[in-house]
Write an enzyme that holds these catalytic residues in place. Sequence first.
Site: not given
Length: 703
Positions: A486-488
């Site tokens: 998730a995110s990066g």
Amino acid sequence: MSKLLLLQSPHVTPRIHQYTTFAAISVFSSRPSLTSSISPLRYYPLAFLSNPPSSLLLPHSLSSSSSHYQRRSFSARAFDDSSSPSDTRRQPQQQEAENEKVKEEEEREVLMGKPEDFPSGEFVYEKMNAWKSFIVKLRMLIAFPWERVRKGSVLTMKLRGQISDQLKSRFSSGLSLPQICENFIKAAYDPRVAGIYLHIEPLNCGWGKVEEIRRHVLDFKKSGKFIVSYLPVCGEKEYYLACACDELYAPPSAYFFLYGLTVQASFLGGVFEKVGIEPQVQRIGKYKSAGDQLSRKNISQENYEMLNALLDNIYGNWLDIVSSTKGKKREDIENFINEGVYKVEMMKENGLITDIRYEDEIIYMLKERLGVQKDKSLPRVDYSKYSRVRKWTLGLTGGKDLIAVIRASGSISRVRSPLSVPSSGVIGEQFIEKIRTIRESKKFKAAILRIDSPGGDALASDLMWREIRLLAAVKPVIASMADVAASGGYYMAMGAGVILAENLTLTGSIGVVTAKFNLGKLYDKIGFNKETISRGRFAELLAAEQRSFRPDEAELFAKSAENAYKLFRDKAAFSRSMPVDKIEEVAQGRVWTGKDAASRGLVDAIGGFSRAIAIAKQKANIPHDRQVTIVEISRPSPTLPEILSGIGNSVIGVDRTLKELLQELTFSEGVQARMDGIMFQKLEGAPYTNPAFSLIKDYLSSL
């Protein structure tokens, strides 16, 4: 304040720093590692992505017809979130656009395949024929001494604590998920291994890894060999894994904590208020809880909604799997849990464990089963030694077709810091070198990107995303998610042609939170002062941590955050071939389980590493029944034991103390595309110590 001042060195004069205590976070989801109680913070320049969406298109040389079959069909309409006026003069153009959209969707299905068209990658156990059995026995005779295993041995694996998604070198300690899974496969075919004894202790890993191991337990059972588990301490995660075994034993004094699952979100608003820190938060995305952590004293409605959905998914999946495995109704399992499980006898009476036995009794039982004399020891081989048995020795090596595997595990940073060890996180510049090596090599037919990352530096994530896209233009790239991507981490996955996740992988998340800390009151309390001389209207935006924003600075701060969010959101829309308004529905900083992400277009299919291999073979036009050789590009080289480093003893001056505190919460300079600090106490294990709490605790105790 004496305890705080102990962090300083009286022999060194505090330096003047170019950067300021501007702790800012651009968090693109809710924290999946779910063990930290505070989000990593960082100051950063407010420029996020330098290229507009139109520049996302690949170079012409990489979009030729020879490589186009590996790419997802993208349309400029993915960025058009405005509605067209009902003008009859534009109907032909609208009809043409609709036809183009239908054509693109059909092309995407042909090139990428519908989710149900993806091969399952299910393990099929095939008995060795006489010739292959002879070859394997011959190889065992000439194997290295450390590969020798006594016939009729029991493979003993103790699963406890952290389980890394990275391979381990011989000098590294701890468990490795790839090696655990490989041991199950080797043991299934190894004629010297009679069965497996699985000793399960409290696990400190996510549900994605537990699902992967459980899948290999079920695959091993297809060999007809026994697998026995022993549970001295048991929570939901441990039982979820153990119940897949043939037999499950526990001692009479075992600790059973089958009380259900909890999720906790921590808030620092009240703490910061007491110590004199004022977070100035700009949140883009209603589900972004990192800003809430810093500024609020209680949970928001949106955060509550998201956490409830995650908890429902995980707990519901647990009830479904356990009830189906034990042949019971879901309601019966739920009612049993709600009665309060504290006696091992209750587990046996309800058929949830095989029997109550001490470990020595289990060993004696296995000796009887294998015909070992009472005065003889049970022949065993442990996890560490068996991990050194080569697949070649067992005739399990693949064919001539090579598939590369790159593992991205841990927090993302752009460059390696001086204090980091070789195995610490995802280093962007090194990862890019590996991607380019695969792209330039003709020997690799496809690549699998294995992700287990909560994110990190957004610039590094974007640069890696670009290289993954370039690789996907010439070769199939499959992203396989473990506990969290998730995110990066999800940013990287978006560059792949196909994205796979486990049912309970935490993924998705598109949102931004930026925060500047006003430390003026804290400085007053500790008697510290700072004077700033500047040139330029906004020069003090990143420098003046001793005061609040001016109105014009606050406006610039908000606009920059909004711009960062739009750029990230638009890239997600481009990568997933979705209109911006559709991405907006699943963005807003929300984190999803893999199952929910798949139903919303963020993930293509549900499955583990074996399915990723099967899909990679399909996309590379390799027959499904042909063996392939998996090449671990991220395989670690033998190194000395990891260097122990202590951080904090050399902190100099109050000014530097505060800066080091905030910088310690992240790993690289720049916008942070990382998950925020939701803490799933029962889902992920006890939270680790955070430097912020140490400093704040020292300060409060000195008042």
